[in-house]
Design a protein around this motif. Structure first.
Motif, PDB file in Angstrom:
ATOM      1  N   THR A  23      24.554 -18.787  34.343  1.00 43.75           N
ATOM      2  CA  THR A  23      24.222 -19.511  35.678  1.00 43.75           C
ATOM      3  C   THR A  23      24.728 -18.673  36.688  1.00 43.75           C
ATOM      4  N   GLN A  26      23.278 -19.470  44.127  1.00 40.99           N
ATOM      5  CA  GLN A  26      22.420 -18.847  45.259  1.00 40.99           C
ATOM      6  C   GLN A  26      22.847 -19.225  46.583  1.00 40.99           C
ATOM      7  N   GLU A  55      14.355 -25.781  47.435  1.00 39.12           N
ATOM      8  CA  GLU A  55      14.728 -26.687  46.376  1.00 39.12           C
ATOM      9  C   GLU A  55      13.413 -27.717  46.130  1.00 39.12           C
ATOM     10  N   THR A  68      11.468 -22.547  36.666  1.00 45.87           N
ATOM     11  CA  THR A  68      11.891 -21.933  37.547  1.00 45.87           C
ATOM     12  C   THR A  68      13.524 -21.774  37.312  1.00 45.87           C
ATOM     13  N   HIS A  69      14.176 -21.064  38.031  1.00 42.75           N
ATOM     14  CA  HIS A  69      15.572 -20.659  37.941  1.00 42.75           C
ATOM     15  C   HIS A  69      16.503 -21.753  38.537  1.00 42.75           C
ATOM     16  N   LEU A  70      15.742 -22.874  39.307  1.00 38.12           N
ATOM     17  CA  LEU A  70      16.616 -23.697  39.935  1.00 38.12           C
ATOM     18  C   LEU A  70      17.005 -24.796  38.905  1.00 38.12           C
ATOM     19  N   GLN A  79      22.672 -23.356  45.806  1.00 33.14           N
ATOM     20  CA  GLN A  79      21.908 -23.872  44.557  1.00 33.14           C
ATOM     21  C   GLN A  79      22.471 -23.277  43.366  1.00 33.14           C
ATOM     22  N   ILE A  81      21.589 -21.908  39.866  1.00 31.79           N
ATOM     23  CA  ILE A  81      20.290 -21.400  39.395  1.00 31.79           C
ATOM     24  C   ILE A  81      20.628 -20.726  37.797  1.00 31.79           C
ATOM     25  N   TYR A  82      19.719 -20.528  37.128  1.00 31.05           N
ATOM     26  CA  TYR A  82      19.812 -19.757  35.843  1.00 31.05           C
ATOM     27  C   TYR A  82      19.889 -18.470  36.341  1.00 31.05           C
ATOM     28  N   ALA A 195      11.812 -17.010  40.051  1.00 32.15           N
ATOM     29  CA  ALA A 195      13.179 -17.105  40.674  1.00 32.15           C
ATOM     30  C   ALA A 195      12.966 -16.995  42.209  1.00 32.15           C
ATOM     31  N   GLU A 197      13.213 -17.395  45.956  1.00 31.70           N
ATOM     32  CA  GLU A 197      12.968 -18.871  46.826  1.00 31.70           C
ATOM     33  C   GLU A 197      11.335 -18.886  47.256  1.00 31.70           C
TER      34      GLU A 197
END
Ligand code: 5GP
Length: 262
Positions: A23, A26, A55, A68-70, A79, A81-82, A195, A197
């Motif tokens: 993780t 961001q 988001e 998504t990475h979120l 945020q 994220i992954y 990934a 934004e």
């Protein structure tokens, strides 16, 4: 949430190590840059709005099955994220010709394209993010094979479809936008996920009626009222309330999102 060490600092964001392996956190800055860093400024409140707008969009994409990475928003500017290995390609989707497309090819600004056009740029500031062909992406193994590249293309088109509808519903034309994808391992399997934004920094958004620009072109072209335009996008998407301005914006608690790996 405690941040780990800084992993990367870009023009508008910082990525820190996250609380668990795999993780990251961001952080959205207020810095604005354009023309490959030649124009720089600070737009107070931009990071807060982009955090919320991105988001909102990524949560919606997650809901329609786009990975998504979120994981979830943590606070006004951050945020969870992954952590991914970013593919060094910018995937640009265009519905209406403007910006570099019109400059490069002399197409009239505002020409509506018969179908969405996907372009690729090599993510490299020193080279000025040059336009590349699919063949470059495959030859230099920026994406490992054609199947993966086709998957990303299809995902770009699905995202475009979804976002066009979402913005059209609030009186905004989605002119074009840039996407980035990353590679991560989920449940022992390598996956390509969306990934970075999606925000007025990375999209061109025009009011349907007046064609007023509600995006980063206000900064690029010195049109003024940058933050008001970003607020307008957030208001229309129902993220902030009608009467809010950036000094009074009150964001609710971040929505609980299942952080189980997808
Ligand atoms: P253009 O190629 O016309 O300059 O940009 C096309 C679209 O991609 C625009 O929505 C623009 O905001 C986005 N875009 C392309 N490259 C970048 C970039 O390096 N950073 C950001 N924030 N957006 C980009």
């Amino acid at each position: 949430m405690n941040k780990g060490k800084k992993l990367y600092e870009g023009k508008a964001k910082i990525v820190y190590e996250g609380p668990e392996k795999g993780t990251a956190i961001q952080h959205f800055k207020d810095d604005a840059t354009a023309f490959n860093n030649q124009k720089k400024s600070t737009v107070e409140g931009k990071g807060v709005l982009n955090n919320r707008i991105s988001e909102h969009i990524l949560n919606n994409l997650n809901q329609i099955g786009i990975k998504t990475h979120l994981i979830r928003r943590l606070n006004m500017r951050e945020q969870l994220i992954y952590l991914v290995n970013i593919i060094p390609v910018e995937f640009i989707v265009r519905n209406i010709a403007t910006g570099s497309l019109t400059k490069r090819l002399g197409i009239a600004d505002g020409t509506v394209l018969s179908k969405p056009l996907i372009e690729y740029s090599y993510k490299n500031d020193e080279l000025g993010d040059p336009l590349i062909a699919r063949e470059h992406i495959l030859e230099f193994k920026w994406v490992k094979n054609i199947k993966s590249l086709n998957f990303i293309n299809d995902t770009c088109l699905r995202i475009n479809d979804f976002m066009q509808g979402m913005f059209r519903g609030v009186g905004i034309k989605l002119v074009d936008f840039k996407l980035e994808f990353g590679i991560t391992t989920i449940d022992g399997k390598e996956q390509i996920i969306l990934a970075d934004e999606i925000s007025p920094d990375t999209c061109r958004l025009w009011d349907v009626v007046s064609e007023k620009k509600l995006d980063k072109d206000r900064f690029r072209k010195d049109l003024g009222n940058i933050i008001q335009a970003y607020q307008e996008v957030a208001r229309r998407l129902g993220i902030i309330h009608e009467e809010s301005n950036i000094s009074t914006v009150k964001f609710g608690k971040p929505k609980a999102v299942n952080i189980k790996k997808k």
